[in-house]
Design a protein around this motif. Structure first.
Motif, PDB file in Angstrom:
ATOM      1  N   ALA A 172       0.778  -1.244   0.020  1.00  0.00           N
ATOM      2  CA  ALA A 172      -0.186  -0.009   0.018  1.00  0.00           C
ATOM      3  C   ALA A 172       0.822   1.378   0.114  1.00  0.00           C
ATOM      4  CB  ALA A 172      -0.857   0.115   1.179  1.00  0.00           C
ATOM      5  N   THR A 173       1.978   0.978   0.330  1.00  0.00           N
ATOM      6  CA  THR A 173       3.008   2.430   0.454  1.00  0.00           C
ATOM      7  C   THR A 173       4.096   2.225  -0.472  1.00  0.00           C
ATOM      8  OG1 THR A 173       4.092   1.488   2.453  1.00  0.00           O
ATOM      9  CG2 THR A 173       2.255   2.800   2.887  1.00  0.00           C
ATOM     10  N   ASN A 174       4.109   1.384  -1.583  1.00  0.00           N
ATOM     11  CA  ASN A 174       5.064   1.327  -2.662  1.00  0.00           C
ATOM     12  C   ASN A 174       6.556   0.895  -2.157  1.00  0.00           C
ATOM     13  OD1 ASN A 174       5.456   1.413  -5.268  1.00  0.00           O
ATOM     14  ND2 ASN A 174       6.200   3.664  -5.137  1.00  0.00           N
ATOM     15  N   TYR A 175       6.289   0.198  -0.908  1.00  0.00           N
ATOM     16  CA  TYR A 175       7.752  -0.485  -0.393  1.00  0.00           C
ATOM     17  C   TYR A 175       8.598   0.614  -0.124  1.00  0.00           C
ATOM     18  CZ  TYR A 175       6.087  -5.079  -1.677  1.00  0.00           C
ATOM     19  OH  TYR A 175       5.275  -6.137  -1.815  1.00  0.00           O
ATOM     20  N   GLU A 176       7.995   1.953   0.201  1.00  0.00           N
ATOM     21  CA  GLU A 176       8.882   2.821   0.655  1.00  0.00           C
ATOM     22  C   GLU A 176       9.004   3.368   2.140  1.00  0.00           C
ATOM     23  OE1 GLU A 176       6.996   6.034  -1.783  1.00  0.00           O
ATOM     24  OE2 GLU A 176       7.834   5.479  -3.306  1.00  0.00           O
ATOM     25  N   LYS A 177       8.331   2.605   2.925  1.00  0.00           N
ATOM     26  CA  LYS A 177       8.093   2.927   4.371  1.00  0.00           C
ATOM     27  C   LYS A 177       8.624   1.608   5.115  1.00  0.00           C
ATOM     28  CE  LYS A 177       5.592   6.474   3.249  1.00  0.00           C
ATOM     29  NZ  LYS A 177       5.884   8.036   3.347  1.00  0.00           N
ATOM     30  N   PRO A 178       9.558   1.682   6.011  1.00  0.00           N
ATOM     31  CA  PRO A 178       9.968   0.511   6.759  1.00  0.00           C
ATOM     32  C   PRO A 178       8.702   0.079   7.841  1.00  0.00           C
ATOM     33  CG  PRO A 178      11.032   2.554   7.545  1.00  0.00           C
ATOM     34  CD  PRO A 178      10.168   3.081   6.436  1.00  0.00           C
ATOM     35  N   VAL A 179       8.575  -1.146   8.168  1.00  0.00           N
ATOM     36  CA  VAL A 179       7.437  -1.502   9.067  1.00  0.00           C
ATOM     37  C   VAL A 179       7.764  -2.194  10.208  1.00  0.00           C
ATOM     38  CG1 VAL A 179       5.497  -3.344   9.217  1.00  0.00           C
ATOM     39  CG2 VAL A 179       5.829  -1.946   6.977  1.00  0.00           C
ATOM     40  N   ILE A 180       7.503  -1.662  11.073  1.00  0.00           N
ATOM     41  CA  ILE A 180       7.614  -2.080  12.499  1.00  0.00           C
ATOM     42  C   ILE A 180       6.892  -2.959  13.072  1.00  0.00           C
ATOM     43  CG2 ILE A 180       8.396  -1.009  15.045  1.00  0.00           C
ATOM     44  CD1 ILE A 180       8.459   1.665  13.498  1.00  0.00           C
ATOM     45  N   VAL A 181       6.983  -4.003  13.830  1.00  0.00           N
ATOM     46  CA  VAL A 181       6.014  -4.618  14.609  1.00  0.00           C
ATOM     47  C   VAL A 181       6.351  -4.675  15.972  1.00  0.00           C
ATOM     48  CG1 VAL A 181       5.269  -7.149  15.104  1.00  0.00           C
ATOM     49  CG2 VAL A 181       5.960  -6.204  12.806  1.00  0.00           C
ATOM     50  N   LYS A 182       5.496  -4.198  16.816  1.00  0.00           N
ATOM     51  CA  LYS A 182       5.700  -3.837  18.221  1.00  0.00           C
ATOM     52  C   LYS A 182       4.853  -4.963  18.983  1.00  0.00           C
ATOM     53  CE  LYS A 182       4.121  -0.894  21.884  1.00  0.00           C
ATOM     54  NZ  LYS A 182       3.805   0.583  22.273  1.00  0.00           N
ATOM     55  N   ILE A 183       5.808  -5.593  20.101  1.00  0.00           N
ATOM     56  CA  ILE A 183       5.035  -6.531  20.879  1.00  0.00           C
ATOM     57  C   ILE A 183       5.247  -6.434  22.102  1.00  0.00           C
ATOM     58  CG2 ILE A 183       5.043  -8.345  19.286  1.00  0.00           C
ATOM     59  CD1 ILE A 183       7.963  -9.233  20.580  1.00  0.00           C
ATOM     60  N   ALA A 184       4.489  -6.922  23.152  1.00  0.00           N
ATOM     61  CA  ALA A 184       5.010  -6.733  24.659  1.00  0.00           C
ATOM     62  C   ALA A 184       5.980  -7.851  24.874  1.00  0.00           C
ATOM     63  CB  ALA A 184       3.493  -6.985  25.478  1.00  0.00           C
ATOM     64  N   ALA A 185       6.596  -7.435  25.905  1.00  0.00           N
ATOM     65  CA  ALA A 185       7.578  -8.482  26.281  1.00  0.00           C
ATOM     66  C   ALA A 185       7.160  -9.637  26.949  1.00  0.00           C
ATOM     67  CB  ALA A 185       8.700  -7.631  27.375  1.00  0.00           C
ATOM     68  N   VAL A 186       6.982 -10.704  26.548  1.00  0.00           N
ATOM     69  CA  VAL A 186       6.524 -11.944  27.200  1.00  0.00           C
ATOM     70  C   VAL A 186       7.320 -12.998  27.328  1.00  0.00           C
ATOM     71  CG1 VAL A 186       4.069 -11.333  26.904  1.00  0.00           C
ATOM     72  CG2 VAL A 186       5.329 -12.632  25.129  1.00  0.00           C
ATOM     73  N   HIS A 187       6.898 -14.186  27.941  1.00  0.00           N
ATOM     74  CA  HIS A 187       7.979 -15.277  28.401  1.00  0.00           C
ATOM     75  C   HIS A 187       8.867 -15.800  27.231  1.00  0.00           C
ATOM     76  CE1 HIS A 187       5.971 -15.943  32.168  1.00  0.00           C
ATOM     77  NE2 HIS A 187       6.242 -14.490  32.310  1.00  0.00           N
ATOM     78  N   ILE A 204      11.743  -4.291  15.048  1.00  0.00           N
ATOM     79  CA  ILE A 204      10.727  -4.853  15.850  1.00  0.00           C
ATOM     80  C   ILE A 204      10.796  -3.806  17.207  1.00  0.00           C
ATOM     81  CG2 ILE A 204      10.487  -6.952  17.761  1.00  0.00           C
ATOM     82  CD1 ILE A 204      12.199  -8.533  15.981  1.00  0.00           C
ATOM     83  N   ALA A 205       9.455  -3.546  17.944  1.00  0.00           N
ATOM     84  CA  ALA A 205       9.676  -2.677  18.911  1.00  0.00           C
ATOM     85  C   ALA A 205       9.039  -3.568  20.014  1.00  0.00           C
ATOM     86  CB  ALA A 205       8.620  -1.580  18.782  1.00  0.00           C
ATOM     87  N   ILE A 206      10.034  -3.815  21.378  1.00  0.00           N
ATOM     88  CA  ILE A 206       9.506  -4.577  22.326  1.00  0.00           C
ATOM     89  C   ILE A 206       9.190  -3.564  23.510  1.00  0.00           C
ATOM     90  CG2 ILE A 206      10.274  -6.547  23.749  1.00  0.00           C
ATOM     91  CD1 ILE A 206      12.630  -6.841  22.007  1.00  0.00           C
ATOM     92  N   ASP A 207       8.014  -3.823  23.891  1.00  0.00           N
ATOM     93  CA  ASP A 207       7.701  -2.878  25.130  1.00  0.00           C
ATOM     94  C   ASP A 207       7.715  -3.754  26.592  1.00  0.00           C
ATOM     95  OD1 ASP A 207       6.501  -0.773  26.221  1.00  0.00           O
ATOM     96  OD2 ASP A 207       4.468  -0.871  25.677  1.00  0.00           O
ATOM     97  N   GLY A 208       8.306  -3.300  27.533  1.00  0.00           N
ATOM     98  CA  GLY A 208       8.689  -4.153  28.714  1.00  0.00           C
ATOM     99  C   GLY A 208       7.508  -3.902  29.752  1.00  0.00           C
ATOM    100  N   PHE A 209       7.295  -4.490  30.862  1.00  0.00           N
ATOM    101  CA  PHE A 209       6.429  -4.744  31.628  1.00  0.00           C
ATOM    102  C   PHE A 209       6.314  -3.533  32.444  1.00  0.00           C
ATOM    103  CE2 PHE A 209       7.640  -6.417  36.131  1.00  0.00           C
ATOM    104  CZ  PHE A 209       9.031  -5.567  35.977  1.00  0.00           C
ATOM    105  N   ARG A 210       7.082  -2.536  32.394  1.00  0.00           N
ATOM    106  CA  ARG A 210       6.711  -1.167  33.163  1.00  0.00           C
ATOM    107  C   ARG A 210       6.361  -0.156  32.433  1.00  0.00           C
ATOM    108  NH1 ARG A 210       8.331  -1.422  38.846  1.00  0.00           N
ATOM    109  NH2 ARG A 210       9.896  -2.916  39.137  1.00  0.00           N
ATOM    110  N   GLY A 211       5.910  -0.506  30.897  1.00  0.00           N
ATOM    111  CA  GLY A 211       5.426   0.516  30.084  1.00  0.00           C
ATOM    112  C   GLY A 211       4.065   1.223  30.362  1.00  0.00           C
ATOM    113  N   GLY A 212       3.811   2.315  30.098  1.00  0.00           N
ATOM    114  CA  GLY A 212       2.482   3.145  30.520  1.00  0.00           C
ATOM    115  C   GLY A 212       1.506   2.763  29.728  1.00  0.00           C
ATOM    116  N   THR A 213       0.226   3.135  30.358  1.00  0.00           N
ATOM    117  CA  THR A 213      -0.900   2.988  29.590  1.00  0.00           C
ATOM    118  C   THR A 213      -1.897   4.024  30.075  1.00  0.00           C
ATOM    119  OG1 THR A 213      -2.826   1.494  29.173  1.00  0.00           O
ATOM    120  CG2 THR A 213      -1.677   1.206  31.197  1.00  0.00           C
ATOM    121  N   GLY A 214      -3.088   4.345  29.556  1.00  0.00           N
ATOM    122  CA  GLY A 214      -4.042   5.243  29.672  1.00  0.00           C
ATOM    123  C   GLY A 214      -5.015   4.473  30.461  1.00  0.00           C
ATOM    124  N   ALA A 215      -5.089   3.226  30.404  1.00  0.00           N
ATOM    125  CA  ALA A 215      -5.892   2.389  31.415  1.00  0.00           C
ATOM    126  C   ALA A 215      -5.669   0.780  31.144  1.00  0.00           C
ATOM    127  CB  ALA A 215      -7.239   2.717  30.972  1.00  0.00           C
TER     128      ALA A 215
END
Lengths: 501, 150
Positions: free
Chosen positions: A300-315, A332-343
């Motif tokens: 969809a973006t003509n192979y011009e944009k890098p794609v990130i996959v974000k996951i939570a850090a799990v076992h 790869i974006a890895i989000d640790g268990f101290r990461g914030g949230t709105g709820a």
């Protein structure tokens, strides 16, 4: 009122000697904790309404206010803490899931605080960043296996799309909806001025912010809110959000009352309807499915944009990361268990996930062992609190870090962890007009620029101390790290030696 | 000093005004000459030279615009009000309290003081140098002190 099981957690202490009854506390508290008594010309406060956000304390011109922890206590018990008892009271009354905001505050180890950095002495010179050039610029994206040349010996340009950052720091995903318009504007303008990127989160991109596109990561999450072709093409990179550190395995829920006209337009959903992001992407049940979405977005973006996959850090984060690296993702974006949230449900936030330090070390090692580390850049988030955390994360193998909570704190957040009430007194996690205007982006963006300018200089000083003049030379350089007070297993996972070794 | 700041004015942007009224208290504090605000303003009903106007959720602070053609100066029958270096100031010894200036100011920026003479914003030049207190005390950048030309 019947039986009141829960005694207020905080007390508002007013020094009546210093109170000049200007009523700024009363006017600024969205929780209505302060009240003016006309008859006696005095201010009084209701402790039960206080969330300890310090708005009144910070604006009181005579410093007449402070908030203290209530000394009221249960009978001492090492097993049944006051917190545990109060939570039972709450649930016995409400019958509901406990909700919390911002990152996991519980007393788990913070590995960054048990890692020390090296410095040069005698045998290799340290570098003074004020006198000598020092490079903090990084390029994120897949790197080619090898340099290729054509028959005439000219370089074949086989570099997949990259993003360039002036320092290895980006603002992590926070949606327009979870945070205010003014908070988004502050982040976007700061990212543009600093030469880094911010992230839309899953709420789409407000039409006013398309002009910051070069400094924007656009997110595609399970709710697919606000995703359309122009949106995908507006950013510098696209992030598929599979998970979030604060609530691994859980979706999101922005209540209908927050979906006003602007947010409804941006998210492409009707006004007043709940915005529910499912826990999984309903079209992703395997790495092959993920690959399909990665390539759909690239197509969809003509192979011009890098794609990130974000996951939570799990076992089993290392195996998952290996799969993602083979899915065609660029980062790869890895989000640790101290990461914030709105709820988030309290039990999920406080009991699910992994410390980012361990997740990062094991992912970096696994990808290197499998010979596919070059295929992806690694971005880590989940409580990067200072430039020292950035340096340690880079030395553990990160290409860049995401900061969310730190950025909000720079904007005025006092970590009262009441985002889910929608009444943020600092104008950050709210959509109430009178509260949103309390965050003036002209001030906000400057504070973010100040923060990261300071961090960048500190990073250079720490690098200089180690005799390193380029952040690339620090990446994965675990010899620059030593653990203190860590056991053999922890050192093995982090891939570092103990202090003194 | 006067030469440097003569073109600088206090401007208000209602978009960022929170209606917190802190400017009024910093203004009142500035004229007391005290070091500690609590001591200066404790048990005092303030009479500031800047006032927050608010209605229907919109608020903004109003103080002297230091007009190019000031009606208050024109109307002053004793010459107590004068404009020099771009700033309109009042000579309290010459003010007889006729309040012609209060009637003629289109912004309502002139008011009576406790002792009968009039008072108005003088950009803090008589109390301290630099940025006026209402500007430095505004928590949201809604009041600024800058040069914009006439």
């Amino acid at each position: 009122m019947g039986v009141q099981y829960i005694y207020p957690e905080y007390e508002i202490v007013r020094n009546q000697e210093r109170c000049i009854v200007c009523r700024v506390c009363e006017r600024q508290c969205a929780n209505e904790a302060h009240e003016y008594l006309k008859d006696s010309n005095k201010m009084v406060s209701d402790d039960a309404k206080c969330v300890n956000c310090h708005r009144c304390v910070a604006l009181c011109p005579t410093r007449a206010l402070k908030i203290v922890k209530s000394p009221h206590t249960f009978k001492e018990n090492s097993n049944w803490s006051g917190k545990a008892i109060n939570e039972i009271y709450k649930q016995a009354e409400s019958g509901g899931v406990l909700l919390s905001s911002m990152g996991n505050p519980e007393n788990y180890p913070v590995y960054f605080d048990k890692i020390l950095l090296n410095a040069s002495q005698v045998t290799n010179p340290s570098i003074d960043p004020l006198r000598e050039p020092m490079e903090t610029r990084v390029f994120l994206g897949a790197k080619p296996e090898k340099i290729e040349r054509d028959e005439k010996g000219r370089l074949i340009r086989n570099l997949p799309p990259q993003i360039q950052l002036s320092m290895p720091i980006m603002f992590s995903a926070m949606s327009y909806g979870s945070i205010s318009y003014n908070a988004h504007e502050s982040l976007a303008r700061a990212a543009a001025e600093l030469g880094i990127l911010y992230n839309t989160g899953e709420g789409g991109l407000h039409e006013d912010f398309y002009k910051y596109g070069k400094h924007t990561i656009v997110q595609v999450a399970s709710g697919r809110f606000g995703v359309h072709k122009a949106y995908l093409n507006s950013g510098a990179a696209i992030e598929i959000k599979m998970g979030q550190g604060a609530k691994p395995g859980i979706g999101g829920h922005l209540p209908g009352e927050k979906i006003g006209r602007d947010i409804s337009r941006t998210r492409m959903i009707p006004e007043g309807t709940d915005a529910i992001s499912p826990a999984p992407h309903h079209d992703i049940y395997s790495i092959e499915d993920l690959r399909q979405l990665v390539y759909s977005l690239k197509e969809a973006t003509n192979y011009e944009k890098p794609v990130i996959v974000k996951i939570a850090a799990v076992h089993n984060v290392a195996a998952i990361a290996s799969g993602i690296a083979r899915s065609g993702a660029d980062m790869i974006a890895i989000d640790g268990f101290r990461g914030g949230t709105g709820a988030a449900p309290t039990r999920i936030r406080d009991h699910v996930g992994l410390p980012i330090e361990l997740a990062l070390a094991s992912v970096d090692k696994r990808l290197r062992d499998e010979g596919i580390r070059n295929r992806v850049s690694i971005i880590v988030g989940g409580s990067i609190r200072s430039s020292a955390d950035v340096v340690k994360a880079v030395a553990l193998g990160a290409d860049a870090v995401y900061i969310g909570t730190a950025a909000l704190i720079a904007l005025g957040c006092h970590l009262c962890r009441s985002c889910h009430t929608g009444k943020c007194n600092w104008g950050i996690a709210t959509q109430r007009e009178d509260l949103v205007k309390r965050l003036n982006p002209n001030i906000g963006y400057k504070r973010l620029v100040n923060l990261l300018t300071a961090w960048q200089h500190e990073i250079k000083e720490m690098m200089g101390g180690m005799g390193i003049n380029s952040i690339e030379a620090l990446k994965g350089n675990r010899l620059m790290l030593r653990g203190v007070g860590l056991n053999e297993k922890e050192l093995e996972i982090l891939g570092i030696k103990h202090a003194g070794e | 000093m006067v030469v440097n700041c003569q073109l600088k004015r206090v401007y208000v942007n209602e978009k960022w005004c929170l209606g917190c009224h802190l400017c009024e208290y910093y203004c009142a504090f500035a004229s007391t000459g005290e070091k500690d605000m609590a001591r200066a303003l404790k048990d005092i009903r303030i009479n500031p030279r800047i006032r927050v106007e608010e209605r229907n959720g919109i608020s903004f602070a109003v103080s002297c615009r230091h007009c190019t053609e000031p009606l208050c100066v024109k109307g002053c029958i004793t010459g107590a009000l004068s404009k020099s270096g771009g700033i309109i100031t009042v000579d309290r010894n010459r003010c007889i309290g006729c309040y012609t200036c209060i009637l003629s100011c289109p912004y309502g920026a002139v008011s009576p003081s406790e002792d009968g003479a009039i008072q108005k914003c003088e950009l803090c030049i008589k109390t301290h140098e630099g940025t006026p207190r209402c500007v430095s005390g505004c928590p949201n950048g809604a009041i600024v002190f800058e040069e914009r030309g006439e």
